[in-house]
Design an enzyme around this catalytic site. Sequence first.
Site, PDB file in Angstrom:
ATOM      1  N   GLU A 102       1.898  -7.595   8.109  1.00  0.00           N
ATOM      2  CA  GLU A 102       2.961  -6.779   7.520  1.00  0.00           C
ATOM      3  C   GLU A 102       3.797  -6.073   8.592  1.00  0.00           C
ATOM      4  OE1 GLU A 102       0.844  -4.329   4.624  1.00  0.00           O
ATOM      5  OE2 GLU A 102       1.134  -5.883   3.127  1.00  0.00           O
TER       6      GLU A 102
ATOM      7  N   ASP B 203      -4.971  -8.491  -2.578  1.00  0.00           N
ATOM      8  CA  ASP B 203      -4.823  -7.092  -2.166  1.00  0.00           C
ATOM      9  C   ASP B 203      -5.318  -6.115  -3.228  1.00  0.00           C
ATOM     10  OD1 ASP B 203      -4.111  -5.032  -0.530  1.00  0.00           O
ATOM     11  OD2 ASP B 203      -1.969  -5.109  -0.935  1.00  0.00           O
TER      12      ASP B 203
ATOM     13  N   GLU C 115      -4.295   2.199  -5.553  1.00  0.00           N
ATOM     14  CA  GLU C 115      -2.925   1.709  -5.369  1.00  0.00           C
ATOM     15  C   GLU C 115      -2.466   0.833  -6.530  1.00  0.00           C
ATOM     16  OE1 GLU C 115      -2.451  -0.493  -1.713  1.00  0.00           O
ATOM     17  OE2 GLU C 115      -0.460  -1.201  -2.251  1.00  0.00           O
TER      18      GLU C 115
END
Length: 721
Positions: free
Chosen positions: A312, A386, A414
């Site tokens: 990322e 993820d 998240e």
Amino acid sequence: MKHNKMSILRLMILLLGISWSGFSQKDYKLWLQYNTLTNLDLKAKYLSHIKGITLLGNSETISIAGNELQSALEDMLEKKITVNTKLEVFQSIVIGSKTHLNAEIQKTVESDLNLINDEGFIIKSIVINNKSHIVITGKKEVGVLYGVYSFLRLIQTNKSIEKLNIADSPKTNIRILNHWDNLDRTVERGYAGFSLWNWQKLPDFIEQRYIDYARANASIGINGTVLTNVNANALILTPQYLEKVEALANVFRPYGIKVYLTARFSAPIEIGGLKTADPKDADVANWWKAKAKEIYVRIPDFGGFLVKANSEGQPGPQNYGRNHVDGANMLADAVAPFGGVIMWRAFVYSEHDANDRAKQAHAEFQPCDGKFRENVIVQVKNGAIDFQPREPFHPLFGAMTKTPLMMEFQITQEYLGFSTHLVFLPKLFQEVLESDTYQKGKGSTVTKVIDGSIYKNKITGIAGVANIGNDLNWTGHPFAQANWYGFGRLAWNPYLDSETIADEWLRCTFSNDKKFIAPIKEMLIQSREAVVNYMTPLGLHHIMDTGHHYGPGPWVSNLSRPEWNPVYYHKADKNGIGFDRSKSGTNAVSQYAPEVAVIFDKLETCPEKDLLWFHHVSWDYKLKDGHTLWDGMALKYQQGVNQVAAMQKTWNASEKYVDSERFKEVQMLLNIQYKEAKWWRDACLLYFQQFSGKELPIGVEKPSQSLEYFESLKFPFAPGN
Ligand code: GCV
């Protein structure tokens, strides 16, 4: 009246800007409430075994253990407990590490000590000179501290303390929280306020919070903390910040907690004045060696570095044409002389790689197997994408036979409703840990891979991305404390059952009343499946809205990187829905052992909970219960909403067992969760209906708004982004 006074006092404290820390409000105290026992018979029984405490040894750790024991017992038993340093009092709790025990006690526990490792403990009922005592000991003082918390948990959960004979040791070496905390105190994917670390006031100002944090972690066996975000800032490695890190390390040390930092791979350029960060460059390697030495001079027990590289947009060895092994080994050599460890993350995927994102980490890391230094451990997320509400276990867990792997769980939510939704994560953790990789035949569970029992790895570990911030209750949602607690307990013993953890946590945090425990435990256990149902049933994944990941966004298709778009993951079209990772698709199944691959590969054997993860399935496909896929999916979304409604009902019925503050907080949060579960259901079903072209089945409520409405929602200031 008392309540009013308290509220006024709190208000004054807030207005004056005085630290809230140490204020004895219920949810600040986490699972260390030490409520007074209401069962008088039980109290009398405990008191008949506990007349005092004998403290052997005088280290800081032993005195912490002694103070904890004394004050907790006094609170729970409502009796003054005396502390001696010699075995004078009949029926005392004797605490001290092996070397401080007197000869007689040593003899009594000698063989037990052989059963534990360096961090383990013994709790044993013994008789010396016709007098009975309970001894809590370990090879090292930190073991004694763990033993004390374990002993207190027996009383907190109303267990017997008669004829005790407990020998327990952690099953992993590194039991660590990963804080994604930035130096400006924002927290990436943090939903509980700002970072605990007040860098501006450190090193001179030590907040009570730091001590309370260490205490809470020690009570569940967590022995490491990475203070900084994996999206790292090199400044943390400058003397200005290292001085502050040292101050925190000094606070945490007596609690058995080591400090670790994230290493920004380009630090030699950014703060070292070098032109390159190439791991094969001698100046770069020497810069890291000198940096490691500088850190260890300040912090002799510094744990090491956690590294996110070439992921990322983070810098890494690939920027210089090198690979993960080159990068990790160069850092490993720098910390090796001091006993440090490199935790190198395997969370990689690239926009330049057209391959299925779920395959990329395996493709990049599997060929590195066996090439890392002995003090490198590769940190792998529980699933290949993820931290989704549900993912099949990461294929790397069954593919690295010569490299120690550590688990990375996400405690912060998240993708699971932030700190607003009640989701008991140990259930998710357990599901992953119990998965069979077949790496070395049947029974090669993920647990056995990470606890090193299959390949006898020298270092083992479990990391949890922390859900902690400076909110009064630490975690935003009072029940999110259970996820911190559960993570710690599973890191200590990954074979623990999530029901046992739920039971313990509820008793320590709220009440031992069976009428409270039974329904609320059930609510915790069901809560994970509820969130899967109303967000991503049947193997759907990554359909959260862009960037912040708050709420549904299955329609998002305009992001620059293909794999950042939900449409990449669900692939809904007129023919059906799901990502074909079978042999005829991307063949991601081949990254698993053949015994596992064959199950996932075939539509008939693939577990329905993972169906759309591995297969693109027609809307008319018949599920095991006879429903078509479309009907079954719609009913799952509805079931998730119904489950949250049931949670609300259960909680509302528990009012008399809970203090009014926490009761109301949870009630309001469940109301939000219910609203958001309906939002998820309506938005996803309206969106997918465009492709299926089918009516909602009977039993599924009609959406309250149009798809355009849901698509128009924007959340510019969603937290944690
Ligand atoms: C710290 C996901 C999150 C990022 C996080 C990343 C990681 O992509 O959205 O915020 O970055 O995982 O684990 O490195």
